[in-house]
Write a protein that holds these residues in place. Sequence first.
Motif, short mmCIF file in Angstrom:
data_model
loop_
_atom_site.label_atom_id
_atom_site.label_comp_id
_atom_site.label_asym_id
_atom_site.label_seq_id
_atom_site.Cartn_x
_atom_site.Cartn_y
_atom_site.Cartn_z
N ALA A 63 12.76 -16.16 12.05
CA ALA A 63 12.53 -14.73 12.30
C ALA A 63 11.58 -14.52 13.47
CB ALA A 63 11.98 -14.08 11.04
N LEU A 64 10.51 -15.32 13.54
CA LEU A 64 9.53 -15.17 14.62
C LEU A 64 10.11 -15.55 15.97
CD1 LEU A 64 6.40 -16.65 12.80
CD2 LEU A 64 6.70 -14.26 13.48
N SER A 65 10.83 -16.64 16.02
CA SER A 65 11.39 -17.09 17.29
C SER A 65 12.43 -16.10 17.82
CB SER A 65 12.01 -18.48 17.14
OG SER A 65 13.06 -18.47 16.20
N LYS A 66 13.10 -15.40 16.91
CA LYS A 66 14.12 -14.44 17.32
C LYS A 66 13.52 -13.25 18.06
CE LYS A 66 17.85 -11.54 15.48
NZ LYS A 66 18.53 -11.08 14.24
N VAL A 67 12.33 -12.80 17.63
CA VAL A 67 11.73 -11.59 18.21
C VAL A 67 10.67 -11.90 19.26
CG1 VAL A 67 12.16 -10.26 16.11
CG2 VAL A 67 9.94 -11.38 16.42
N SER A 68 10.37 -13.15 19.46
CA SER A 68 9.25 -13.53 20.33
C SER A 68 9.49 -13.18 21.79
CB SER A 68 9.00 -15.03 20.20
OG SER A 68 7.97 -15.45 21.08
N MET A 69 8.44 -12.68 22.44
CA MET A 69 8.44 -12.52 23.89
C MET A 69 8.30 -13.90 24.54
SD MET A 69 5.84 -9.25 24.16
CE MET A 69 5.94 -7.91 22.96
N ALA A 70 8.41 -13.95 25.86
CA ALA A 70 8.36 -15.23 26.57
C ALA A 70 7.04 -15.95 26.33
CB ALA A 70 8.59 -15.01 28.06
N ASN A 71 5.96 -15.21 26.12
CA ASN A 71 4.64 -15.83 25.92
C ASN A 71 4.30 -16.03 24.44
OD1 ASN A 71 4.28 -13.19 25.17
ND2 ASN A 71 2.41 -12.86 26.36
N LYS A 72 5.33 -16.04 23.59
CA LYS A 72 5.17 -16.24 22.14
C LYS A 72 4.31 -15.15 21.52
CE LYS A 72 5.46 -19.95 19.86
NZ LYS A 72 5.21 -21.24 19.15
N THR A 73 4.55 -13.92 21.92
CA THR A 73 3.92 -12.75 21.30
C THR A 73 4.98 -11.97 20.53
OG1 THR A 73 2.21 -12.56 23.00
CG2 THR A 73 2.67 -10.60 21.70
N VAL A 74 4.63 -11.54 19.33
CA VAL A 74 5.54 -10.75 18.52
C VAL A 74 4.81 -9.48 18.06
CG1 VAL A 74 6.81 -12.77 17.72
CG2 VAL A 74 4.88 -11.94 16.38
N PRO A 110 12.81 -0.76 24.26
CA PRO A 110 13.07 -2.22 24.34
C PRO A 110 12.18 -3.05 23.43
CG PRO A 110 12.95 -1.25 26.54
CD PRO A 110 12.48 -0.21 25.58
N LEU A 111 11.03 -2.49 23.02
CA LEU A 111 10.09 -3.25 22.20
C LEU A 111 10.61 -3.49 20.79
CD1 LEU A 111 6.72 -1.59 23.28
CD2 LEU A 111 7.64 -3.80 24.00
N LEU A 112 11.63 -2.74 20.37
CA LEU A 112 12.23 -2.97 19.05
C LEU A 112 12.81 -4.38 18.96
CD1 LEU A 112 13.99 0.41 18.20
CD2 LEU A 112 11.95 -0.57 17.12
N ASP A 113 13.20 -4.95 20.09
CA ASP A 113 13.71 -6.32 20.10
C ASP A 113 12.63 -7.33 19.74
OD1 ASP A 113 16.22 -5.43 20.87
OD2 ASP A 113 15.84 -5.74 23.00
N ASN A 114 11.37 -6.94 19.92
CA ASN A 114 10.24 -7.84 19.65
C ASN A 114 9.52 -7.49 18.35
OD1 ASN A 114 9.93 -7.14 22.99
ND2 ASN A 114 10.41 -9.23 22.34
N LEU A 115 10.08 -6.53 17.59
CA LEU A 115 9.45 -6.06 16.36
C LEU A 115 10.03 -6.77 15.15
CD1 LEU A 115 7.72 -3.99 14.72
CD2 LEU A 115 9.71 -2.46 14.80
N LEU A 116 9.15 -7.37 14.35
CA LEU A 116 9.56 -7.98 13.09
C LEU A 116 9.08 -7.10 11.94
CD1 LEU A 116 10.84 -10.39 11.63
CD2 LEU A 116 8.57 -11.46 11.58
N ILE A 117 10.05 -6.62 11.15
CA ILE A 117 9.74 -5.83 9.96
C ILE A 117 9.59 -6.79 8.79
CG2 ILE A 117 10.49 -3.97 8.44
CD1 ILE A 117 10.23 -2.84 11.15
N VAL A 118 8.40 -6.87 8.22
CA VAL A 118 8.14 -7.75 7.09
C VAL A 118 8.18 -6.90 5.82
CG1 VAL A 118 6.50 -9.33 6.01
CG2 VAL A 118 6.74 -9.28 8.51
N ALA A 119 9.17 -7.15 4.99
CA ALA A 119 9.36 -6.37 3.76
C ALA A 119 8.79 -7.14 2.58
CB ALA A 119 10.84 -6.10 3.55
N GLY A 174 1.46 -20.70 16.19
CA GLY A 174 1.35 -20.57 17.63
C GLY A 174 1.80 -19.24 18.19
N TYR A 175 2.01 -18.24 17.32
CA TYR A 175 2.44 -16.93 17.79
C TYR A 175 1.25 -15.96 17.85
CZ TYR A 175 7.25 -18.41 17.01
OH TYR A 175 8.47 -19.07 17.07
N SER A 176 1.03 -15.37 19.02
CA SER A 176 0.12 -14.24 19.12
C SER A 176 0.89 -13.01 18.63
CB SER A 176 -0.32 -14.04 20.56
OG SER A 176 -0.92 -15.23 21.08
N PHE A 177 0.17 -11.99 18.20
CA PHE A 177 0.90 -10.82 17.71
C PHE A 177 0.12 -9.53 17.88
CE2 PHE A 177 -1.30 -12.54 13.91
CZ PHE A 177 -1.98 -11.41 13.47
#
Length: 349
Positions: A63-74, A110-119, A174-177
């Motif tokens: 899930a994290l890798s799918k939404v991550s920006m190039a610099n590993k920010t979610v 476009p930021l919705l592509d980088n948004l992870l909804i945690v339910a 390793g993900y910034s967020f």
Amino acid sequence: MDHVKHSFGNPAILLLFFVGFLCLCFWSSSYITNPFSVFRKESLSTLSNTTNVHVPQDDLEEALSKVSMANKTVIITIINKAYADQDIQADTTMLDLFLESFWLGENTRPLLDNLLIVAIDQTAYDRCLFLRLNCYRLKTDGVDFGGEKVYMSEDFIKLMWRRTQFLIEVLKRGYSFIFTDTDVMWLRNPLIRLSTNETEDLQISTDYFLGDLRSENHQINTGFYYIQSNNKTIKLLKIWYAMKDSSKGQKEQDVLLNLIKGGIIRELNLTVTFLDTLYFSGFCQDSKDLRVVATVHANCCKSISAKVNDLKAVLRDWKQFKYTSYKRLANVTRSLGWSMHWGCSKSWN
């Protein structure tokens, strides 16, 4: 036996055996020595000021890798049934308003592509999937996080600590967020107002801005913050979470505030920015300039119904500003502003 003797006496066959033996020795030598070169590289990496990354290949990593920006920010938000599902009287949900702000905001879609909804319950997860968002189901055995958790109730405090525990795991991978509460309206891309300097460990919102980005006297708000993944920030969150059981009756935000007052920033050599409410505003202290505001948080509010009503007014105000032809003029803030947050004011009665 004579046949065997004759075979080994053949020079060509002997040469073949010799070459094979040399190849085997070379392969074995490489196999033995390579692990040591790997260990050397790993030991050097642990000395650097980066995250000691542990990356299990599981649903969370996917899930994290799918939404991550190039610099590993979610971007992460956490929802439950009360935020995702309408009750009998409601005509919308907090999640709907949150997503609507991305639609209405400037450069936010476009930021919705980088948004992870945690339910944190099944209903919220099903709703997330139905909306075709990036979803992750966070399970907590023996706890029902589905209903509304009234501010400062026992269940509310439990939910806030579970959130902190989950976010530690994200940093360790390793993900910034950017963490955002779902009651934060994204009216402009906040990334342009956040520092991109990698020495900034934590950039956190405030209820009231005191005029100094570095002042540790701020009343912080954990409803919106940006944190870099590194060894220092992981240690901060671990220390923070470790105080859960010795801080009965306190929400996690108050515990972090006490750590800051107690000198944790200097102790861990952290670089922390306290965000200006001009850009990262809330109901505690409205931004005074609609031309630059990035986010609006329904803080200083007790109930979900009150937040929903007042956030609908925020989006109406934003649409009025957005479609006003003179919105860039200097006097716009005198003619256009925020509606009063009546629902949230009354929620404390």
